[in-house]
Scaffold this motif. Sequence first.
Motif, PDB file in Angstrom:
ATOM      1  N   VAL A  86      52.798  -6.530  99.633  1.00  0.00           N
ATOM      2  CA  VAL A  86      53.733  -5.566  99.041  1.00  0.00           C
ATOM      3  C   VAL A  86      53.433  -4.149  99.530  1.00  0.00           C
ATOM      4  O   VAL A  86      54.316  -3.430 100.018  1.00  0.00           O
ATOM      5  N   SER A 124      60.045 -15.629  95.919  1.00  0.00           N
ATOM      6  CA  SER A 124      59.018 -15.020  95.068  1.00  0.00           C
ATOM      7  C   SER A 124      59.645 -14.455  93.801  1.00  0.00           C
ATOM      8  O   SER A 124      60.787 -14.000  93.818  1.00  0.00           O
ATOM      9  N   TYR A 148      59.186  -5.761 100.753  1.00  0.00           N
ATOM     10  CA  TYR A 148      58.844  -7.196 100.804  1.00  0.00           C
ATOM     11  C   TYR A 148      59.799  -7.983  99.896  1.00  0.00           C
ATOM     12  O   TYR A 148      60.447  -8.934 100.334  1.00  0.00           O
ATOM     13  N   ASN A 178      52.486 -16.523  90.427  1.00  0.00           N
ATOM     14  CA  ASN A 178      51.238 -16.084  91.076  1.00  0.00           C
ATOM     15  C   ASN A 178      50.372 -17.268  91.507  1.00  0.00           C
ATOM     16  O   ASN A 178      49.585 -17.775  90.695  1.00  0.00           O
ATOM     17  N   ASN A 198      45.266  -9.256  96.064  1.00  0.00           N
ATOM     18  CA  ASN A 198      45.551 -10.003  94.839  1.00  0.00           C
ATOM     19  C   ASN A 198      44.301 -10.195  93.976  1.00  0.00           C
ATOM     20  O   ASN A 198      43.166 -10.186  94.457  1.00  0.00           O
ATOM     21  N   LEU A 199      44.549 -10.418  92.695  1.00  0.00           N
ATOM     22  CA  LEU A 199      43.475 -10.461  91.705  1.00  0.00           C
ATOM     23  C   LEU A 199      42.470 -11.580  91.927  1.00  0.00           C
ATOM     24  O   LEU A 199      41.252 -11.324  92.028  1.00  0.00           O
ATOM     25  N   GLN A 215      38.280  -3.461  90.109  1.00  0.00           N
ATOM     26  CA  GLN A 215      39.032  -2.384  89.450  1.00  0.00           C
ATOM     27  C   GLN A 215      40.183  -3.024  88.691  1.00  0.00           C
ATOM     28  O   GLN A 215      41.003  -3.745  89.302  1.00  0.00           O
ATOM     29  N   VAL A 216      40.219  -2.821  87.398  1.00  0.00           N
ATOM     30  CA  VAL A 216      41.323  -3.334  86.578  1.00  0.00           C
ATOM     31  C   VAL A 216      42.401  -2.260  86.554  1.00  0.00           C
ATOM     32  O   VAL A 216      42.186  -1.162  86.012  1.00  0.00           O
ATOM     33  N   PHE A 217      43.540  -2.557  87.161  1.00  0.00           N
ATOM     34  CA  PHE A 217      44.575  -1.528  87.322  1.00  0.00           C
ATOM     35  C   PHE A 217      45.358  -1.310  86.021  1.00  0.00           C
ATOM     36  O   PHE A 217      46.480  -1.765  85.851  1.00  0.00           O
ATOM     37  N   ARG A 230      50.343 -12.115  83.949  1.00  0.00           N
ATOM     38  CA  ARG A 230      51.030 -12.812  85.016  1.00  0.00           C
ATOM     39  C   ARG A 230      50.994 -14.314  84.772  1.00  0.00           C
ATOM     40  O   ARG A 230      50.174 -14.812  84.018  1.00  0.00           O
ATOM     41  N   TYR A 232      49.932 -17.343  86.356  1.00  0.00           N
ATOM     42  CA  TYR A 232      49.114 -17.903  87.437  1.00  0.00           C
ATOM     43  C   TYR A 232      49.375 -19.399  87.521  1.00  0.00           C
ATOM     44  O   TYR A 232      49.291 -20.105  86.512  1.00  0.00           O
ATOM     45  N   ARG A 291      48.427   0.487  89.008  1.00  0.00           N
ATOM     46  CA  ARG A 291      48.795   0.423  90.435  1.00  0.00           C
ATOM     47  C   ARG A 291      50.311   0.635  90.539  1.00  0.00           C
ATOM     48  O   ARG A 291      51.073   0.003  89.789  1.00  0.00           O
ATOM     49  N   ASP A 294      53.445  -1.980  89.802  1.00  0.00           N
ATOM     50  CA  ASP A 294      53.095  -3.096  88.908  1.00  0.00           C
ATOM     51  C   ASP A 294      53.984  -3.090  87.663  1.00  0.00           C
ATOM     52  O   ASP A 294      54.358  -2.026  87.170  1.00  0.00           O
TER      53      ASP A 294
HETATM   54  C1  WQD Z   1      47.965  -9.551  89.361  1.00  0.00           C
HETATM   55  C2  WQD Z   1      47.485  -8.666  88.232  1.00  0.00           C
HETATM   56  C3  WQD Z   1      47.416  -6.317  88.791  1.00  0.00           C
HETATM   57  C4  WQD Z   1      44.212  -6.726  91.775  1.00  0.00           C
HETATM   58  C5  WQD Z   1      51.816 -10.033  93.979  1.00  0.00           C
HETATM   59  C6  WQD Z   1      53.127  -9.836  94.687  1.00  0.00           C
HETATM   60  C7  WQD Z   1      53.965 -11.080  94.548  1.00  0.00           C
HETATM   61  C8  WQD Z   1      53.179 -12.279  95.042  1.00  0.00           C
HETATM   62  C9  WQD Z   1      51.879 -12.415  94.280  1.00  0.00           C
HETATM   63  C10 WQD Z   1      53.734 -12.730  97.352  1.00  0.00           C
HETATM   64  C11 WQD Z   1      48.284  -7.365  88.088  1.00  0.00           C
HETATM   65  C12 WQD Z   1      46.009  -6.858  88.515  1.00  0.00           C
HETATM   66  C13 WQD Z   1      45.174  -7.009  90.811  1.00  0.00           C
HETATM   67  C14 WQD Z   1      43.083  -5.933  91.441  1.00  0.00           C
HETATM   68  C15 WQD Z   1      43.931  -5.751  89.209  1.00  0.00           C
HETATM   69  N1  WQD Z   1      52.925 -12.166  96.423  1.00  0.00           N
HETATM   70  N2  WQD Z   1      45.015  -6.529  89.557  1.00  0.00           N
HETATM   71  N3  WQD Z   1      42.978  -5.480  90.159  1.00  0.00           N
HETATM   72  O1  WQD Z   1      51.019  -7.996  91.837  1.00  0.00           O
HETATM   73  O2  WQD Z   1      51.475  -9.907  90.195  1.00  0.00           O
HETATM   74  O3  WQD Z   1      52.047 -10.189  92.605  1.00  0.00           O
HETATM   75  O4  WQD Z   1      51.159 -11.185  94.476  1.00  0.00           O
HETATM   76  O5  WQD Z   1      54.642 -13.475  97.151  1.00  0.00           O
HETATM   77  O6  WQD Z   1      55.122 -10.914  95.328  1.00  0.00           O
HETATM   78  O7  WQD Z   1      53.816  -8.780  94.046  1.00  0.00           O
HETATM   79  O8  WQD Z   1      49.665 -10.148  91.920  1.00  0.00           O
HETATM   80  O9  WQD Z   1      47.264 -10.599  92.094  1.00  0.00           O
HETATM   81  O10 WQD Z   1      48.152  -8.406  93.041  1.00  0.00           O
HETATM   82  O11 WQD Z   1      48.041  -8.735  90.537  1.00  0.00           O
HETATM   83  O12 WQD Z   1      43.803  -5.317  88.044  1.00  0.00           O
HETATM   84  O13 WQD Z   1      42.175  -5.643  92.271  1.00  0.00           O
HETATM   85  O14 WQD Z   1      46.135  -8.264  88.507  1.00  0.00           O
HETATM   86  O15 WQD Z   1      47.595  -5.028  88.247  1.00  0.00           O
HETATM   87  O16 WQD Z   1      48.375  -7.062  86.704  1.00  0.00           O
HETATM   88  P1  WQD Z   1      51.068  -9.459  91.560  1.00  0.00           P
HETATM   89  P2  WQD Z   1      48.220  -9.465  91.978  1.00  0.00           P
END
Ligand code: WQD
Length: 336
Positions: A86, A124, A148, A178, A198-199, A215-217, A230, A232, A291, A294
């Motif tokens: 993204v 997605s 994206y 996710n 990704n998380l 880092q928890v965003f 999310r 998962y 972030r 988000d």
């Molecule tokens: C999940 C949660 C973050 C990282 C993205 C794309 C989506 C798909 C899946 C492609 C959120 C939090 C994350 C970190 C954090 N990709 N986080 N610290 O953003 O829901 O979806 O990936 O198809 O299109 O948008 O997934 O895993 O990045 O974040 O706190 O270091 O974890 O804020 O709440 P997301 P993510």
Amino acid sequence: MNILLTGGAGYIGSHTCVALAHAGYTPVILDNFSNSHPGVLERLHRIIGKPVACEEGDVLDTKLVEAVMRKHQIAGVVHFAGDKAVGESVAKPLKYFRNNIGGAMSLVEAMQATGCHTLVFSSSATVYGDPASVPIREDFPRGHTNPYGHTKLVIEDMLTAIAAAEPAWRVAILRYFNPVGAHESGLIGEDPSGVPNNLMPFVSQVALGKRAHLQVFGDDYPTPDGTGVRDYIHVIDLAEGHVAALKALMETGKSLAVNLGTGRGHSVLELVRAFEAASGRPVPYQIAPRRAGDVAQCYADPALAQSLLGWRASRTLEQMCADSWRWQSGNPDGYR
Ligand code: WQD
């Protein structure tokens, strides 16, 4: 029956390869290895018990795709190939419009030229933008909050228009929530290059000691514990959803668009705690600012996929974390 997986050497593609083989199909991979590694092929051989045919090349090369389809007598296609970061899409929109939309157009032209009209498309939940409410149903308004997501939306609309214009086409649009986890063998898994966006992969690397802390965003969202929620979904559940979609297309001939999610939301801190329990390792974290881009909550209503595909995700967050940890701890440097 031979099924082409564009981007099949990637995270979702490689797991779908396994699921297709277990369901009696013969997967054929087309990949340019721009965001995947050839080392996955030997792992797939070990899991499936026989080699998986793989052609190196770019889905943008229409003539190459056509030749691969004829060579392997492809009966259906699952289209994964494309860029998916993204943040990068905001910085480099042209790359994303060219690779994702151009790639899908090139693939469709090659399919038309070879008389293959069965296509499963990797979309997605990002096409729902910032949903007005949760859980999200397929009839919710679609929108985009980044290039994206915009490319996914345009490709969905393009494929829907093609299916409406030419009855021979049957298209399954699968909107992932996710995807996380790994095959139970620990032989294949998510292998992001550089710092994970990704998380789950980031948490895995913190547990391994590769990163100091997470880092928890944001912890001020309107959610039970203030952190983002999310849906998962275990990557094997997701892969099995692709097999179910392919079967549905071939049996009914009817195009469809469904969410592939569990219907359950989990917060960042819930996932962190589940991962600590599964790995036996601490996952230190610090609260950081939200972030950009988000949303607070995003999780699926999975009812339509269950009724159209007879598919429902079954694996738990604990299994997702345990399988992620087995992959990460057994492969600290991924496929390298
Ligand atoms: C999940 C949660 C973050 C990282 C993205 C794309 C989506 C798909 C899946 C492609 C959120 C939090 C994350 C970190 C954090 N990709 N986080 N610290 O953003 O829901 O979806 O990936 O198809 O299109 O948008 O997934 O895993 O990045 O974040 O706190 O270091 O974890 O804020 O709440 P997301 P993510």
